[in-house]
Design an enzyme around this catalytic site. Structure first.
Site, PDB file in Angstrom:
ATOM      1  CB  CYS A   1      -0.943   0.016   1.192  1.00 36.64           C
ATOM      2  SG  CYS A   1      -2.084  -1.368   1.190  1.00 36.64           S
TER       3      CYS A   1
ATOM      4  CG  HIS B   1      -3.107   3.705   3.032  1.00 36.49           C
ATOM      5  ND1 HIS B   1      -3.577   3.440   1.776  1.00 36.49           N
ATOM      6  CD2 HIS B   1      -3.051   2.500   3.690  1.00 36.49           C
ATOM      7  CE1 HIS B   1      -3.784   2.135   1.652  1.00 36.49           C
ATOM      8  NE2 HIS B   1      -3.473   1.542   2.801  1.00 36.49           N
TER       9      HIS B   1
ATOM     10  CG  ASN C   1      -6.466  -0.596   1.847  1.00 34.70           C
ATOM     11  OD1 ASN C   1      -5.846  -0.033   0.934  1.00 34.70           O
ATOM     12  ND2 ASN C   1      -5.861  -1.189   2.858  1.00 34.70           N
TER      13      ASN C   1
HETATM   14  N1  COA Z   1     -17.962  -8.953  10.122  1.00 36.72           N
HETATM   15  C1  COA Z   1     -18.342  -9.293  11.365  1.00 36.72           C
HETATM   16  N2  COA Z   1     -17.483  -9.715  12.298  1.00 36.72           N
HETATM   17  C2  COA Z   1     -16.189  -9.790  11.955  1.00 36.72           C
HETATM   18  C3  COA Z   1     -15.731  -9.454  10.680  1.00 36.72           C
HETATM   19  C4  COA Z   1     -16.681  -9.030   9.736  1.00 36.72           C
HETATM   20  N3  COA Z   1     -16.349  -8.671   8.488  1.00 36.72           N
HETATM   21  N4  COA Z   1     -14.396  -9.605  10.621  1.00 36.72           N
HETATM   22  C5  COA Z   1     -14.013 -10.034  11.832  1.00 36.72           C
HETATM   23  N5  COA Z   1     -15.099 -10.155  12.649  1.00 36.72           N
HETATM   24  C6  COA Z   1     -15.158 -10.575  14.036  1.00 36.72           C
HETATM   25  C7  COA Z   1     -13.976 -11.427  14.426  1.00 36.72           C
HETATM   26  O1  COA Z   1     -14.182 -12.769  14.078  1.00 36.72           O
HETATM   27  C8  COA Z   1     -13.930 -11.202  15.913  1.00 36.72           C
HETATM   28  O2  COA Z   1     -14.895 -12.033  16.513  1.00 36.72           O
HETATM   29  P1  COA Z   1     -14.623 -12.715  17.944  1.00 36.72           P
HETATM   30  O3  COA Z   1     -14.434 -11.574  18.897  1.00 36.72           O
HETATM   31  O4  COA Z   1     -15.839 -13.515  18.159  1.00 36.72           O
HETATM   32  O5  COA Z   1     -13.372 -13.532  17.736  1.00 36.72           O
HETATM   33  C9  COA Z   1     -14.398  -9.769  16.087  1.00 36.72           C
HETATM   34  O6  COA Z   1     -15.082  -9.426  14.859  1.00 36.72           O
HETATM   35  C10 COA Z   1     -13.264  -8.781  16.308  1.00 36.72           C
HETATM   36  O7  COA Z   1     -12.230  -9.056  15.357  1.00 36.72           O
HETATM   37  P2  COA Z   1     -10.952  -8.163  15.261  1.00 36.72           P
HETATM   38  O8  COA Z   1     -10.086  -8.686  14.154  1.00 36.72           O
HETATM   39  O9  COA Z   1     -10.346  -8.011  16.621  1.00 36.72           O
HETATM   40  O10 COA Z   1     -11.616  -6.768  14.832  1.00 36.72           O
HETATM   41  P3  COA Z   1     -10.950  -5.373  14.692  1.00 36.72           P
HETATM   42  O11 COA Z   1     -11.654  -4.382  15.497  1.00 36.72           O
HETATM   43  O12 COA Z   1      -9.450  -5.446  14.821  1.00 36.72           O
HETATM   44  O13 COA Z   1     -11.271  -5.026  13.172  1.00 36.72           O
HETATM   45  C11 COA Z   1     -10.110  -4.923  11.096  1.00 36.72           C
HETATM   46  C12 COA Z   1     -10.759  -5.818  12.146  1.00 36.72           C
HETATM   47  C13 COA Z   1      -9.544  -5.805  10.004  1.00 36.72           C
HETATM   48  C14 COA Z   1     -11.185  -4.026  10.549  1.00 36.72           C
HETATM   49  C15 COA Z   1      -9.009  -4.081  11.770  1.00 36.72           C
HETATM   50  O14 COA Z   1      -8.174  -4.917  12.524  1.00 36.72           O
HETATM   51  C16 COA Z   1      -8.183  -3.333  10.790  1.00 36.72           C
HETATM   52  O15 COA Z   1      -8.661  -2.470  10.091  1.00 36.72           O
HETATM   53  N6  COA Z   1      -6.849  -3.609  10.769  1.00 36.72           N
HETATM   54  C17 COA Z   1      -5.923  -2.933   9.929  1.00 36.72           C
HETATM   55  C18 COA Z   1      -6.162  -3.352   8.550  1.00 36.72           C
HETATM   56  C19 COA Z   1      -5.354  -2.587   7.587  1.00 36.72           C
HETATM   57  O16 COA Z   1      -5.278  -1.406   7.667  1.00 36.72           O
HETATM   58  N7  COA Z   1      -4.772  -3.326   6.678  1.00 36.72           N
HETATM   59  C20 COA Z   1      -4.149  -2.826   5.557  1.00 36.72           C
HETATM   60  C21 COA Z   1      -2.976  -2.016   5.870  1.00 36.72           C
HETATM   61  S1  COA Z   1      -2.533  -1.309   4.382  1.00 36.72           S
END
Ligand code: COA
Length: 328
Positions: free
Chosen positions: A117, A255, A285
């Protein structure tokens, strides 16, 4: 006689999005998720998805043409092309060469760079050096992706995040900056937090579960925390390198990965969200396309004006991150 380095400045911006829109409601039918969860955790409402057969270079062509038109530049004036992408059309020729051909440009250096990215910021930084050293007089810098091709559409933790698109800028020499500074970082120690593990050298073999691992794998929570920390520190680094206070920044052009990461960087800068260009709700993204897409949106709707100070930043797999401070 002393030799005075030139500066580079952005002469024009352009962008392009594929026609098809995939909403959160559409995703609800594909994986177990909800519009509410996606919006609350990421700020994303919808994303654009390339049509079948539509490639990264297909998206880059109109974006590049718009940037060239905005800069008042004809194809034969472009003397350097640098193309940031992690979803190239093919292994080689590189996307820069493919774009060069499509734009009818002959015989200038054309290359692609891959820093996930952060690819556009890396490309911008390299093009800036070419202009400053007098190696190029008119550089086309592109960030374009078809991330949808490497998304596992059965994995709700990644499928909701990514989209396709392209952005471009034309850089020209100037006596005054322009690009004041760029800052690039990579920490390969974190290579296993965000990756797409296939390639011609490593091979395209099925993983232990029998599936082709042609997908983005991400430890979202860990990536999130490192992104917030790294972008916070690169903001400090960029301001310190230029002896500027955060109050000097007119626009943050971040970003577009997650609204909560964007808000954390804005908070670090004491910037109200009204001074941040946010496209994550409509684009998701788009990896290396995300910053030039946001920049072009801000320029074309008249928010970003000539003479204003912009802070561009990006973060991605590698892990890589980077920034550019620009007097637009
Ligand atoms: N819909 C519903 N629930 C979801 C889900 C979705 N699309 N994706 C994950 N979950 C659930 C998980 O299974 C987890 O459930 P559990 O508590 O029963 O285990 C819960 O939601 C929390 O998951 P978690 O991964 O801790 O959520 P989060 O708040 O960290 O959000 C992201 C997930 C991916 C949105 C977040 O971590 C993120 O944006 N990370 C950075 C990503 C990024 O920027 N990547 C690219 C960099 S260039």
């Amino acid at each position: 006689m002393t030799f005075k380095l030139k500066h580079s400045r952005i002469a024009g911006t352009g962008s392009h999005l594929p026609e098809k829109v995939l909403t959160n409601t559409d995703l609800e039918k594909m994986v177990e998720t909800s519009d509410q969860w996606i919006q609350e955790r990421t700020g994303i409402r919808e994303r654009h998805i390339a049509a079948q057969g539509e490639t990264t270079v297909d998206l880059a062509v109109p974006a590049a043409r718009r940037a060239m038109q905005a800069a008042g530049v004809e194809p034969d004036e472009i003397d350097f092309i640098i193309f940031g992408t992690c979803t190239p059309d093919q292994v080689f020729p590189n996307c820069g060469a493919l774009l060069q051909d499509r734009l009818g440009i002959r015989n200038c250096p054309a290359v692609s760079v891959e820093a996930a990215c952060s690819s556009f910021i890396y490309a911008l930084s390299i093009a800036d050096k070419f202009i400053r050293l007098g190696e190029a007089k008119c550089a086309l810098v592109v960030g374009a992706e078809t991330l949808s091709r490497i998304v596992d559409w059965t994995d709700r933790s990644t499928a909701i995040l990514f989209g396709d698109g392209a952005g471009a800028v034309v850089l020209k020499p100037a006596d005054e900056p322009g690009i004041l500074s760029t800052h690039l970082h990579t920490d390969g120690f974190y290579k296993d937090l965000l990756y797409c593990p296939v390639g011609p050298s490593k091979g395209f073999h099925a993983d232990e579960s029998g599936r082709m691992p042609l997908f983005i794998h991400m430890a979202g929570n860990e990536v999130f925390k490192i992104a917030v920390k790294s972008l916070g520190s690169i903001v400090d680094e960029t301001l310190a390198a230029n002896g500027l206070d955060k109050s000097a920044i007119d626009w943050l052009v971040p970003h577009q990965a997650n609204i909560r990461i964007i808000q954390a960087t804005a908070k670090k800068l004491d910037m109200p969200m009204e001074k941040v260009i946010v496209t994550v709700a409509e684009h998701g993204n788009t990896s290396s396309a995300s910053v030039p897409l946001a920049l072009d949106a801000g320029v074309r709707d008249g928010r970003i004006k000539r003479g204003q100070l912009l802070l561009l930043e990006a973060f991605g797999g590698g892990l890589t991150w980077g920034s550019a401070l620009i007097r637009y």
